[in-house]
Design an enzyme around this catalytic site. Structure first.
Site, PDB file in Angstrom:
ATOM      1  CB  CYS A   2      37.484 -18.977 -19.597  1.00 51.61           C
ATOM      2  SG  CYS A   2      35.960 -18.107 -19.948  1.00 51.61           S
ATOM      3  NE  ARG A  27      41.319 -23.090 -21.775  1.00 52.04           N
ATOM      4  CZ  ARG A  27      41.059 -24.364 -21.982  1.00 52.04           C
ATOM      5  NH1 ARG A  27      41.920 -25.106 -22.620  1.00 52.04           N
ATOM      6  NH2 ARG A  27      39.953 -24.901 -21.546  1.00 52.04           N
ATOM      7  CD1 TRP A  71      35.705 -16.316 -26.813  1.00 55.12           C
ATOM      8  CD2 TRP A  71      34.058 -17.565 -25.979  1.00 55.12           C
ATOM      9  NE1 TRP A  71      34.812 -16.574 -27.816  1.00 55.12           N
ATOM     10  CE2 TRP A  71      33.789 -17.334 -27.339  1.00 55.12           C
ATOM     11  CE3 TRP A  71      33.141 -18.317 -25.240  1.00 55.12           C
ATOM     12  CZ2 TRP A  71      32.666 -17.837 -27.979  1.00 55.12           C
ATOM     13  CZ3 TRP A  71      32.013 -18.824 -25.884  1.00 55.12           C
ATOM     14  CH2 TRP A  71      31.794 -18.574 -27.242  1.00 55.12           C
ATOM     15  CG  ASN A  97      37.326 -23.424 -18.727  1.00 58.92           C
ATOM     16  OD1 ASN A  97      37.954 -24.441 -18.963  1.00 58.92           O
ATOM     17  ND2 ASN A  97      36.538 -22.880 -19.615  1.00 58.92           N
ATOM     18  N   GLY A  98      33.994 -22.770 -17.899  1.00 60.48           N
ATOM     19  CA  GLY A  98      32.856 -23.674 -18.112  1.00 60.48           C
ATOM     20  C   GLY A  98      31.551 -22.899 -18.028  1.00 60.48           C
ATOM     21  CD  GLU A 463      39.769 -25.706 -42.782  1.00 59.18           C
ATOM     22  OE1 GLU A 463      38.632 -25.926 -42.317  1.00 59.18           O
ATOM     23  OE2 GLU A 463      40.672 -25.195 -42.118  1.00 59.18           O
ATOM     24  CE  LYS A 467      41.068 -21.993 -40.888  1.00 53.91           C
ATOM     25  NZ  LYS A 467      41.030 -23.271 -40.314  1.00 53.91           N
ATOM     26  CD  GLU A 470      38.991 -19.818 -38.360  1.00 54.07           C
ATOM     27  OE1 GLU A 470      39.484 -20.803 -38.908  1.00 54.07           O
ATOM     28  OE2 GLU A 470      38.683 -19.806 -37.169  1.00 54.07           O
ATOM     29  CG  HIS A 486      21.208 -27.736 -57.952  1.00 52.49           C
ATOM     30  ND1 HIS A 486      20.277 -28.181 -58.861  1.00 52.49           N
ATOM     31  CD2 HIS A 486      22.268 -28.560 -58.087  1.00 52.49           C
ATOM     32  CE1 HIS A 486      20.748 -29.241 -59.498  1.00 52.49           C
ATOM     33  NE2 HIS A 486      21.968 -29.487 -59.053  1.00 52.49           N
ATOM     34  CE  LYS A 581      44.586 -23.913 -32.033  1.00 52.76           C
ATOM     35  NZ  LYS A 581      43.979 -23.754 -33.360  1.00 52.76           N
TER      36      LYS A 581
HETATM   37  C1  F6R Z   1      38.749 -23.204 -37.265  1.00 52.27           C
HETATM   38  C2  F6R Z   1      38.885 -23.846 -35.980  1.00 52.27           C
HETATM   39  C3  F6R Z   1      37.681 -24.445 -35.366  1.00 52.27           C
HETATM   40  C4  F6R Z   1      38.038 -25.790 -34.734  1.00 52.27           C
HETATM   41  C5  F6R Z   1      36.841 -26.352 -33.959  1.00 52.27           C
HETATM   42  C6  F6R Z   1      37.149 -27.720 -33.386  1.00 52.27           C
HETATM   43  O1  F6R Z   1      39.983 -22.732 -37.723  1.00 52.27           O
HETATM   44  O2  F6R Z   1      39.950 -23.887 -35.429  1.00 52.27           O
HETATM   45  O3  F6R Z   1      36.647 -24.592 -36.273  1.00 52.27           O
HETATM   46  O4  F6R Z   1      38.413 -26.667 -35.749  1.00 52.27           O
HETATM   47  O5  F6R Z   1      36.511 -25.482 -32.924  1.00 52.27           O
HETATM   48  O6  F6R Z   1      38.253 -27.677 -32.549  1.00 52.27           O
HETATM   49  P1  F6R Z   1      39.048 -28.986 -32.166  1.00 52.27           P
HETATM   50  O7  F6R Z   1      39.690 -29.505 -33.383  1.00 52.27           O
HETATM   51  O8  F6R Z   1      40.029 -28.532 -31.130  1.00 52.27           O
HETATM   52  O9  F6R Z   1      38.036 -29.940 -31.597  1.00 52.27           O
END
Ligand code: F6R
Length: 586
Positions: A2, A27, A71, A97-98, A463, A467, A470, A486, A581
């Protein structure tokens, strides 16, 4: 998660708050709302994305207000659960927020005392506690202190009171809250980005600090009521450039920016860099911790520190860090990697490790973020704000910086120079846009994807899969190439696309054999390599570069593939469903 923002000043707060929560949408973006003092407290809330709401005023006007973008954690995505939440008589409104961990017991006792709740959220207890203590003390400061002492968990909240129409108050514990300062105006928010267009003068509240403010007075105190003097930091405006430029999505813009951000991450203060490397080199125990994409960078760091720096270390997911906590002591160095510097799992791990005497090194993008401020030494990614929820440019910046660290520990000047020229090759990948779009079109209806790679390519396979999941919502798995046989091979058939990370290095032939094993079961092979081979159904060509450095470059086609797959499938690329994010909850 949030995002919260508040304003007190001589301007109309409503458009400022609306612009602010639009910028905080990264957020959380399932619902939003604002409260303004207009004689009484007036509310506007809605489900959906703030960016999709047409109006900037809703007929509301006032000089003091708070707003929120949500969120969901406690309670579904409904108008009732959207913030702000109010006290029984709607004389107090709060945004939070929290997570309030003891909200159930608080709510029970407040209900028993006659308070009426209108949402399923944990946050609403804050409004009722403020109401309860304000009725008791008739004193705002005592009310605020009594409230923060009652709630457990992590929080940054802001509140306004109808009876104190010029006042805004707030407090933080483990969730960020920053204050923007301008003559006769104060801004309060989860991050600087939300108000940087109005002021670049910022006060960072520390943990367990509270604030009471009118437009021309600001009081900051700790949770025991002792006043705290804080300095004002001037932040760099340009570091908060959030325009989309000519791109359709932030994610695409950020993918393209890698032609400069990789290099920018290598501009480090030489003294800090040397100190950082020394701490890694001499560490008796070194643990790398991170989450999500940043953890994939951490896995590569483990590999490079071990192979190049000859330092034994472990990479542990921040959410699983308790597994090794018993081994943490004053001889331990923790390297925490985070784009936002606000990820709750990381902060939790780091704080506990710090209490046991460990030294905390961190790599972050957001300066003055909580992780930055709580670390002994921080290096910055210097890649500018990353607005797209999926990490792209921050990942390659992390990788480049990790290479720089590993190579600096052993003074590998030749490779450091090659690393500094790497950004020249990004264009080579971006130019293959049409080919990547065709591959995305060809496989857009696939239900499962696999990404494989060995050694340093394994974190990149993980990775690539993350990507794709998500952004496009397609199930994907990243695997060490040697592991398929395996078990997972049982899932491979003629409908399965497999992305094979296979530049010409010491892993080349073995990875090719693994790809052949899949081809024999009908899989469609998408090669990512600087060398063509007949087994590839499709090839995304990599440039000829120093083989050691391929992981940084080879992830870019995977980001582009995920992006175009998402576009083809009509997904919301910049704000994938259910995500946010900054993951500021555990
Ligand atoms: C994926 C993504 C998340 C962040 C994860 C950690 O694209 O963005 O997996 O990498 O939430 O976030 P940070 O790097 O901000 O600690």
């Amino acid at each position: 998660m949030c995002g919260i923002i508040g304003y007190v000043g001589d301007k109309d707060a409503v458009p400022i708050l609306m612009n602010g929560i639009r910028r905080l949408e990264y957020r959380g973006y399932d619902s939003w709302g604002l409260a303004i003092i207009q004689g009484e407290i007036k509310l506007m809330k809605n489900t959906g994305k703030i960016s999709e709401s047409g109006s900037n005023s809703f007929g509301l006007k006032g000089n003091v207000g708070i707003a929120h973008t949500r969120w969901a954690t406690h309670g579904g995505v409904t108008r009732e659960n959207a913030h702000p939440h109010t006290s029984c008589g709607k004389e107090i409104a709060i945004v939070h927020n929290g997570i309030i961990e003891n909200y159930q017991e608080m709510k029970k006792s407040l209900l028993a005392e006659g308070h009426k709740f209108t949402s399923q959220t944990d946050s609403e207890v804050i409004a009722h506690l403020l109401e309860k203590f304000y009725n008791k003390f008739k004193d705002i400061k005592k009310t605020l202190l009594a409230t923060v002492k009652r709630i457990k968990g992590n929080f940054a909240f802001l509140a306004i009171f109808q009876d104190e129409p010029d006042l805004i108050l707030g407090a933080r514990k483990d969730s960020p809250l920053v204050i923007g300062v301008r003559k006769n105006e104060l801004f309060f928010a989860s991050d600087v980005l939300s108000f940087v267009e109005y002021t670049d003068k910022v006060i960072f509240l520390d943990n367990l600090e509270a604030v009471m403010a009118k437009k021309d007075s600001l009081k900051i105190f700790d949770f025991n009521g002792r006043e705290v003097r804080k300095g004002i930091t001037q932040v760099a405006w340009e570091a908060y450039d959030v325009s989309k430029k000519e791109f359709t999505h932030y994610t695409l813009k950020e993918i393209h920016e890698q032609s400069s951000t990789i290099k920018n991450s290598l501009y480090q203060d030489p003294i800090k860099l040397t100190k950082f490397c020394k701490s890694i080199k001499v560490a008796k125990k070194l643990f790398i911790t991170a989450s999500g994409t940043s953890f994939h960078a951490g896995l590569l760091a483990r590999h490079l520190f071990s192979k190049i720096s000859k330092v034994y270390c472990e990479a542990i997911l921040a959410s699983e860090f308790s597994q090794v906590m018993d081994w943490v002591d004053k001889d331990t160095v923790i390297l925490a990697i985070s784009q936002s510097g606000e990820t709750a799992d990381i902060l939790h791990a780091v704080r506990e490790a710090k209490e046991k005497g460990a030294k905390i090194l961190s790599i972050v993008n957001v300066m003055s973020s909580t992780l930055d401020r709580e670390s002994d030494l921080t290096l910055y990614l210097n890649c500018g704000p990353e607005i797209g929820v999926a990490a792209t440019k921050s990942f390659t910046a992390q990788l480049a910086l990790i290479y720089l660290l590993a190579l600096t520990t052993v003074d590998e000047v030749v490779n450091i120079n090659k690393l500094k020229r790497l950004n020249d090759y990004v264009e080579f990948i971006l130019e293959q846009k049409n080919k990547i779009m065709n591959i995305a079109e060809k496989y857009k209806d696939s239900s499962d994807f696999y990404f494989i790679g060995r050694s340093v390519h394994h974190p990149i396979a993980l990775e690539g899969a993350l990507k794709l999941k998500e952004l496009s919502y397609i199930h994907a798995e990243g695997m060490a190439a040697g592991e398929l046989k395996h078990g997972t091979l049982a899932l491979i058939d003629e409908r399965t696309p497999v992305v094979v990370l296979n530049p010409k290095d010491q892993t080349y032939h073995e990875t090719l054999s693994n790809a052949l094993e899949m081809k024999a079961r009908g899989a469609k092979i998408i090669g990512i390599s600087n060398l063509n081979n007949e087994i590839y159904d499709d090839l995304i060509l990599l440039p000829q570069i120093e083989e050691l450095l391929y992981p940084i470059i080879e992830v870019i086609p995977l980001q582009m593939l995920a992006y175009y797959m998402a576009v083809n499938r009509g997904a919301d690329v910049d704000r994938p469903r259910n995500l946010a994010k900054s993951v500021t909850v555990k």
